[in-house]
Enzyme design. Structure first.
Site, short mmCIF file in Angstrom:
data_model
loop_
_atom_site.label_atom_id
_atom_site.label_comp_id
_atom_site.label_asym_id
_atom_site.label_seq_id
_atom_site.Cartn_x
_atom_site.Cartn_y
_atom_site.Cartn_z
N TYR A 101 69.47 35.57 61.77
CA TYR A 101 67.87 35.96 61.83
C TYR A 101 67.15 35.30 62.90
CZ TYR A 101 63.31 37.47 60.19
OH TYR A 101 62.13 38.02 59.96
N ASP B 48 68.28 29.41 68.96
CA ASP B 48 67.15 29.75 68.10
C ASP B 48 66.97 28.44 67.01
OD1 ASP B 48 65.39 30.45 65.98
OD2 ASP B 48 66.39 32.40 65.61
N LYS C 3 58.62 27.04 62.30
CA LYS C 3 58.49 26.14 61.12
C LYS C 3 57.96 24.66 61.44
CE LYS C 3 61.44 29.77 58.91
NZ LYS C 3 62.53 30.26 59.52
#
Ligand code: PLP
Length: 428
Positions: A144, A239, A267
Site C-alpha cells: 500500500y 516507501d 506516520k
C-alpha cells in the site's frame, strides 16, 4: 465489555460521514461489530467513550511509537500553537527537523515535507517519472502506498503485464502505467523490465511490507531489486511510511544496508500529526520546484504544529541509543508468548515479525506475498479479534494489518496480552 455509547456515536456518525468513518479500515468491516470511539489515550492505553481501557497494538497505525500523548510532543505542540498555527511562509523549525532527518537516514541530502504518506508516495513517483523521463512504475501486489490513483491498481489478467484499476474512478489510462509484481519474486520483476525496456521509471516497494500483515523481504530480494534498478537506470523507491524511524533510526535502508534512490516517510515522522515526507540525494531533489521542473506544493506543508510534533519525536528517537533494541526485545517477547499459547491450543498459525512490526496469520504455511497472506482463515481472525477486544486488548480490525508495538508497553502489559490470547485461543 459494553459499547453502548460507541454504538450510539456510530449511528450518528453514519448519518453525516460515509460509513461513519474518515478512513475505511476504522469501520470494522473486516471483523464485524461496532467501531470503538476513542475518548482519550495515554501511554500504551486507549480509553473509549464507554469507559473501557484498551491496550493498544495499533498506535494510530504506527506514529505513537513512544506511546500516546507523549509529553515532549504534546508540550511542543501546545507551545507552538500559542504562537500561531500556520503562516504559509518558511520557519526555522522546518530546517531543524530537515537537518535532523537527513542526519538520521542514510543516503539522503534533502527532504521535502508534505501532509500525508499518500502525498509523499504520489510526489515520489512524479519526481521519479520526471527525472527519468519514463512513465511506468512497478508496484507489488498487497503493498500500500496511499490512495492516489497510480497505486489503486490490481494485477491484470492472463498475459497482460498492465495493471487494471481496482477502484472505480481510477482511469485505465492511469492503470496502464502501473505494472504489478509479486512481493519477493525477483524473476517476476525481471520479466517486467524485459517486457518494458527503457520504459520503467521506478520500482516502489515497502521494504518490509506492512499492509498485508507483516511480510519481511526474502534474503537477497531487496539487493536484487537494487541491482535490477541500477542496470536499467530506473529508480528504487523505498516507501518507508511504516518502517521509517521504526525499524532503525535510518529505517529499512539502514537495517538491510540497501540504498534507495527516493525514500518516503509518514506516520512516525509526524509524531501523530499529519505529516509525510520524501527524500533523496541532492541531484534528485533539486529536480523539484522551485529549483527544478517537477511541480509539487502544499499550503499546509511544513505546518508549525506538525513540524513541532515531528521534531520532538525524531529528537527523542535520535537521543535514545537503546530504543530500537528495546522495541525489538519487547516484540520478540510478545512473539514468543503468542507462539507458545497458540501452539498449545493447537491453532494453525504463522507469525511474521521484523523489529516492532508483527502479525499473526491463521494459516500454517509461510506467508511471503499477497497470495499467501490471503490464505489466512478470516473467520478465526474475527473471533480472535473480538475475543481480545472483550479482554481489553485492541489489535487491528483486519487480518491484513500489522501490529505496531510501542515503547510505552510494559512487560506486565505484554503478559496480560499473552494471557488474553491464551484464553481466546482456547475458545477458537
Ligand atoms: C500508511 C501508509 C501510506 C499512506 O499514508 P497516509 O498518511 O495514510 O496517506 C503509504 N505507504 C505505506 C507503506 C503506509 O503504511
Amino acid at each position: 465489555m459494553l459499547y453502548k455509547r460507541s454504538s450510539e456515536l456510530f449511528v450518528a456518525a453514519n448519518k453525516v460521514i460515509p460509513g461513519g468513518v474518515n478512513s475505511p479500515v476504522r469501520a470494522f468491516k473486516g471483523v464485524g461489530g461496532t467501531p470503538i470511539f476513542v475518548k482519550e489515550a495515554k501511554g500504551a492505553y486507549l480509553y473509549d467513550e464507554d469507559g473501557n481501557r484498551l491496550i493498544d497494538y495499533i498506535n494510530s497505525w504506527g506514529p505513537m511509537i513512544l506511546g500516546h500523548a507523549y509529553d515532549p510532543v504534546v508540550n511542543a505542540v501546545i507551545e507552538k500553537a500559542k504562537k500561531g498555527t500556520s503562516f504559509g511562509m518558511p520557519t526555522e523549525l522546518e530546517t531543524q527537523i530537515a537537518e535532523l532527518a537527513v542526519s538520521m537516514v542514510p543516503n539522503i541530502d534533502k527532504i521535502r515535507f508534505v501532509n500525508s504518506g499518500t502525498e509523499a508516495c504520489m510526489s515520489a513517483i512524479r519526481l521519479a517519472r520526471g527525472y527519468t523521463k519514463r512513465d511506468k512504475i512497478i508496484k507489488f501486489s498487497g503493498c500500500y502506498h496511499g490512495h492516489s490513483d497510480s497505486f489503486l491498481i490490481a494485477a491484470g489478467s492472463g498475459l497482460s503485464t498492465f495493471g487494471v484499476p481496482n477502484s472505480p474512478g481510477v482511469t485505465e489510462g492511469t492503470a496502464k502505467d502501473t505494472l504489478l509484481a509479486n512481493y519477493n519474486d525477483i524473476e517476476n520483476v525481471k520479466a517486467l523490465f524485459e517486457a518494458n525496456k527503457n520504459e520503467i521509471a521506478a520500482i516502489i516497494i515497502e521494504p518490509v511490507a506492512g499492509n498485508m500483515g507483516c511480510i519481511p523481504p526474502a534474503k537477497g530480494f531487496l539487493e536484487a531489486l537494487r541491482a535490477v534498478c541500477s542496470e536499467n537506470e530506473a529508480m528504487l523507491i523505498f516507501d518507508e511510511v511504516m518502517t521509517g524511524f521504526r525499524l532503525a533510526k535510518g529505517g529499512a535502508q539502514e537495517l538491510y544496508d540497501i540504498q534507495a534512490d527516493i525514500v518516503c516517510f509518514g506516520k512516525v515522522i509526524g509524531g501523530g500529526l499529519p505529516v509525510g515526507a520524501f527524500a533523496a540525494r541532492e541531484e534528485i531533489m533539486n529536480y523539484l520546484a522551485p529549483l527544478g521542473p517537477v511541480y509539487q506544493a502544499g499550503t499546509l506543508s511544513g505546518n508549525p504544529l506538525a513540524m513541532a510534533a515531528g521534531f520532538e519525536m525524531l529528537k527523542a528517537l535520535n537521543s535514545d541509543a537503546e530504543i530500537f533494541n528495546r522495541l525489538d526485545q519487547k516484540t520478540a517477547y510478545l512473539e514468543k508468548g503468542i507462539h507458545t499459547v497458540l501452539t498449545e491450543a493447537n491453532i494453525q498459525f504463522t507469525i511474521n515479525r521484523v523489529g516492532s512490526m508483527i502479525s499473526v496469520h491463521f494459516d500454517a504455511n509461510p506467508v511471503f506475498d499477497f497470495e499467501t497472506a490471503k490464505n489466512g482463515d478470516n473467520e478465526t481472525f474475527k473471533k480472535f479479534f473480538h475475543g481480545l477486544l472483550n479482554r481489553g486488548v485492541y489489535i487491528a480490525p483486519s487480518a491484513y494489518e500489522t501490529w505496531f508495538i510501542t515503547d510505552a508497553l510494559s512487560y506486565k502489559d505484554l503478559d496480560f496480552t499473552i494471557k488474553a490470547i491464551e484464553e481466546v485461543a482456547n475458545e477458537l
